[in-house]
Scaffold this motif. Structure first.
Motif, PDB file in Angstrom:
ATOM      1  N   MET A  87     -13.329 -10.906 -23.636  1.00 64.67           N
ATOM      2  CA  MET A  87     -12.370  -9.879 -24.010  1.00 64.67           C
ATOM      3  C   MET A  87     -13.039  -8.510 -23.975  1.00 64.67           C
ATOM      4  N   GLU A  88     -12.313  -7.519 -23.460  1.00 65.12           N
ATOM      5  CA  GLU A  88     -12.851  -6.167 -23.383  1.00 65.12           C
ATOM      6  C   GLU A  88     -12.720  -5.474 -24.739  1.00 65.12           C
ATOM      7  N   THR A  89     -13.622  -4.576 -25.015  1.00 69.37           N
ATOM      8  CA  THR A  89     -13.504  -3.779 -26.227  1.00 69.37           C
ATOM      9  C   THR A  89     -12.897  -2.436 -25.878  1.00 69.37           C
ATOM     10  N   ALA A  90     -12.399  -1.741 -26.882  1.00 63.12           N
ATOM     11  CA  ALA A  90     -11.759  -0.445 -26.655  1.00 63.12           C
ATOM     12  C   ALA A  90     -12.706   0.540 -25.969  1.00 63.12           C
ATOM     13  N   MET A  91     -13.995   0.392 -26.196  1.00 68.72           N
ATOM     14  CA  MET A  91     -14.960   1.305 -25.579  1.00 68.72           C
ATOM     15  C   MET A  91     -14.971   1.198 -24.059  1.00 68.72           C
ATOM     16  N   GLU A  92     -14.492   0.094 -23.530  1.00 69.28           N
ATOM     17  CA  GLU A  92     -14.506  -0.103 -22.082  1.00 69.28           C
ATOM     18  C   GLU A  92     -13.263   0.439 -21.393  1.00 69.28           C
ATOM     19  N   TYR A  93     -12.303   0.954 -22.147  1.00 67.60           N
ATOM     20  CA  TYR A  93     -11.055   1.421 -21.552  1.00 67.60           C
ATOM     21  C   TYR A  93     -11.140   2.890 -21.131  1.00 67.60           C
ATOM     22  N   GLY A  94     -12.244   3.272 -20.502  1.00 65.73           N
ATOM     23  CA  GLY A  94     -12.434   4.661 -20.122  1.00 65.73           C
ATOM     24  C   GLY A  94     -11.817   5.044 -18.806  1.00 65.73           C
ATOM     25  N   SER A  95     -11.961   4.191 -17.793  1.00 66.42           N
ATOM     26  CA  SER A  95     -11.409   4.528 -16.478  1.00 66.42           C
ATOM     27  C   SER A  95     -11.157   3.248 -15.681  1.00 66.42           C
ATOM     28  N   ILE A  96     -10.312   3.399 -14.691  1.00 69.37           N
ATOM     29  CA  ILE A  96     -10.044   2.333 -13.731  1.00 69.37           C
ATOM     30  C   ILE A  96     -10.627   2.816 -12.414  1.00 69.37           C
ATOM     31  N   GLU A  97     -11.467   2.014 -11.802  1.00 71.89           N
ATOM     32  CA  GLU A  97     -12.100   2.418 -10.551  1.00 71.89           C
ATOM     33  C   GLU A  97     -11.966   1.307  -9.526  1.00 71.89           C
ATOM     34  N   ARG A  98     -11.652   1.703  -8.303  1.00 69.57           N
ATOM     35  CA  ARG A  98     -11.542   0.762  -7.188  1.00 69.57           C
ATOM     36  C   ARG A  98     -12.112   1.435  -5.941  1.00 69.57           C
ATOM     37  N   GLU A  99     -12.607   0.609  -5.036  1.00 66.95           N
ATOM     38  CA  GLU A  99     -13.045   1.110  -3.731  1.00 66.95           C
ATOM     39  C   GLU A  99     -12.283   0.311  -2.676  1.00 66.95           C
ATOM     40  N   LEU A 100     -11.652   1.029  -1.772  1.00 70.87           N
ATOM     41  CA  LEU A 100     -10.813   0.413  -0.750  1.00 70.87           C
ATOM     42  C   LEU A 100     -11.335   0.768   0.632  1.00 70.87           C
ATOM     43  N   ARG A 101     -11.200  -0.143   1.547  1.00 74.44           N
ATOM     44  CA  ARG A 101     -11.544   0.111   2.946  1.00 74.44           C
ATOM     45  C   ARG A 101     -10.231   0.148   3.728  1.00 74.44           C
ATOM     46  N   ILE A 102     -10.024   1.237   4.469  1.00 78.13           N
ATOM     47  CA  ILE A 102      -8.796   1.400   5.249  1.00 78.13           C
ATOM     48  C   ILE A 102      -9.164   1.665   6.700  1.00 78.13           C
ATOM     49  N   ASP A 103      -8.510   0.953   7.613  1.00 79.11           N
ATOM     50  CA  ASP A 103      -8.756   1.124   9.041  1.00 79.11           C
ATOM     51  C   ASP A 103      -7.917   2.265   9.595  1.00 79.11           C
ATOM     52  N   ALA A 104      -8.106   3.437   9.014  1.00 74.60           N
ATOM     53  CA  ALA A 104      -7.407   4.649   9.438  1.00 74.60           C
ATOM     54  C   ALA A 104      -8.328   5.821   9.129  1.00 74.60           C
ATOM     55  N   SER A 105      -8.127   6.909   9.832  1.00 75.62           N
ATOM     56  CA  SER A 105      -8.961   8.098   9.618  1.00 75.62           C
ATOM     57  C   SER A 105      -8.669   8.724   8.252  1.00 75.62           C
ATOM     58  N   PRO A 106      -9.604   9.505   7.718  1.00 72.14           N
ATOM     59  CA  PRO A 106      -9.337  10.207   6.462  1.00 72.14           C
ATOM     60  C   PRO A 106      -8.097  11.106   6.547  1.00 72.14           C
ATOM     61  N   GLU A 107      -7.827  11.668   7.717  1.00 76.92           N
ATOM     62  CA  GLU A 107      -6.642  12.522   7.883  1.00 76.92           C
ATOM     63  C   GLU A 107      -5.359  11.723   7.644  1.00 76.92           C
ATOM     64  N   VAL A 108      -5.316  10.521   8.209  1.00 77.06           N
ATOM     65  CA  VAL A 108      -4.136   9.663   8.030  1.00 77.06           C
ATOM     66  C   VAL A 108      -4.026   9.231   6.572  1.00 77.06           C
ATOM     67  N   VAL A 109      -5.135   8.821   5.972  1.00 76.40           N
ATOM     68  CA  VAL A 109      -5.118   8.371   4.580  1.00 76.40           C
ATOM     69  C   VAL A 109      -4.679   9.514   3.665  1.00 76.40           C
ATOM     70  N   PHE A 110      -5.181  10.722   3.899  1.00 83.50           N
ATOM     71  CA  PHE A 110      -4.785  11.867   3.080  1.00 83.50           C
ATOM     72  C   PHE A 110      -3.279  12.096   3.189  1.00 83.50           C
ATOM     73  N   GLU A 111      -2.737  11.996   4.388  1.00 78.65           N
ATOM     74  CA  GLU A 111      -1.293  12.176   4.576  1.00 78.65           C
ATOM     75  C   GLU A 111      -0.503  11.134   3.779  1.00 78.65           C
ATOM     76  N   VAL A 112      -0.952   9.888   3.814  1.00 84.42           N
ATOM     77  CA  VAL A 112      -0.252   8.819   3.098  1.00 84.42           C
ATOM     78  C   VAL A 112      -0.324   9.047   1.578  1.00 84.42           C
ATOM     79  N   LEU A 113      -1.447   9.554   1.091  1.00 85.22           N
ATOM     80  CA  LEU A 113      -1.613   9.817  -0.335  1.00 85.22           C
ATOM     81  C   LEU A 113      -0.806  11.009  -0.830  1.00 85.22           C
ATOM     82  N   SER A 114      -0.628  12.008   0.016  1.00 84.91           N
ATOM     83  CA  SER A 114      -0.118  13.291  -0.453  1.00 84.91           C
ATOM     84  C   SER A 114       1.257  13.675   0.086  1.00 84.91           C
ATOM     85  N   SER A 115       1.877  12.828   0.864  1.00 86.83           N
ATOM     86  CA  SER A 115       3.187  13.132   1.435  1.00 86.83           C
ATOM     87  C   SER A 115       4.285  12.365   0.705  1.00 86.83           C
ATOM     88  N   PRO A 116       5.309  13.059   0.186  1.00 86.61           N
ATOM     89  CA  PRO A 116       6.390  12.357  -0.513  1.00 86.61           C
ATOM     90  C   PRO A 116       6.997  11.214   0.303  1.00 86.61           C
TER      91      PRO A 116
END
Length: 162
Positions: free
Chosen positions: A1-30
């Motif tokens: 079981m996690e303690t409250a002290m561990e609830y600081g952040s959620i972190e993930r690392e993802l690999r995407i087969d697309a350029s940073p330009e494409v990924v930025f567009e997907v993240l920031s375009s409505p």
């Protein structure tokens, strides 16, 4: 079981087969946010811009909504925003540490694709009681574990069309 002290952040690392330009567009375009995050929104991807994310439950028609403020938009390497704040409580200074969560997507070119370093932080800074902190953290962790793979798929689809 996690303690409250561990609830600081959620972190993930993802690999995407697309350029940073494409990924930025997907993240920031409505248009693309509707695709991967299932949220309706309208905003300009520039620092200081504000908007609202609205999710609609297809079965009940219930709407859930959250305001957000773009903190940084540096194509194609960084997109971050603050969200989950009470707009009335943040006036006039706006969203910041202590009243909102900070989401950061760092985009790093790697080979023919992009490594996305995702982080959502600010849980402990909200000053929530332990049970509330744990509930919010777990809800967001489950949400990001559902939506981040959809981000990968949306970016891969957009890259394939180009």
């Amino acid at each position: 079981m996690e303690t409250a002290m561990e609830y600081g952040s959620i972190e993930r690392e993802l690999r995407i087969d697309a350029s940073p330009e494409v990924v930025f567009e997907v993240l920031s375009s409505p248009e693309h946010i509707r695709d991967w995050w299932s949220a309706e929104t309208a905003f300009e991807p520039i620092a200081g811009a504000t908007g609202r994310l609205t999710w609609t439950d297809a079965e009940t028609g219930r709407h859930d909504s959250a305001p957000f403020t773009v903190v940084a938009a540096e194509p194609p390497r960084l997109f971050s925003f603050r969200w989950t704040y009470d707009e009335k409580e943040t006036e006039p200074e706006g969203a910041g540490p202590g009243n909102s969560l900070l989401v950061t997507f760092e985009l790093v070119p790697e080979g023919g694709g992009t490594t996305v370093r995702f982080r959502e932080s600010g849980y402990r800074e909200r000053g929530w009681e332990a049970a509330v902190l744990e509930a919010h953290y777990n809800d967001h962790r489950q949400g990001w574990d559902f939506y981040l793979p959809r981000l990968v798929a949306a970016a891969d689809r957009l890259a394939a069309r180009r």
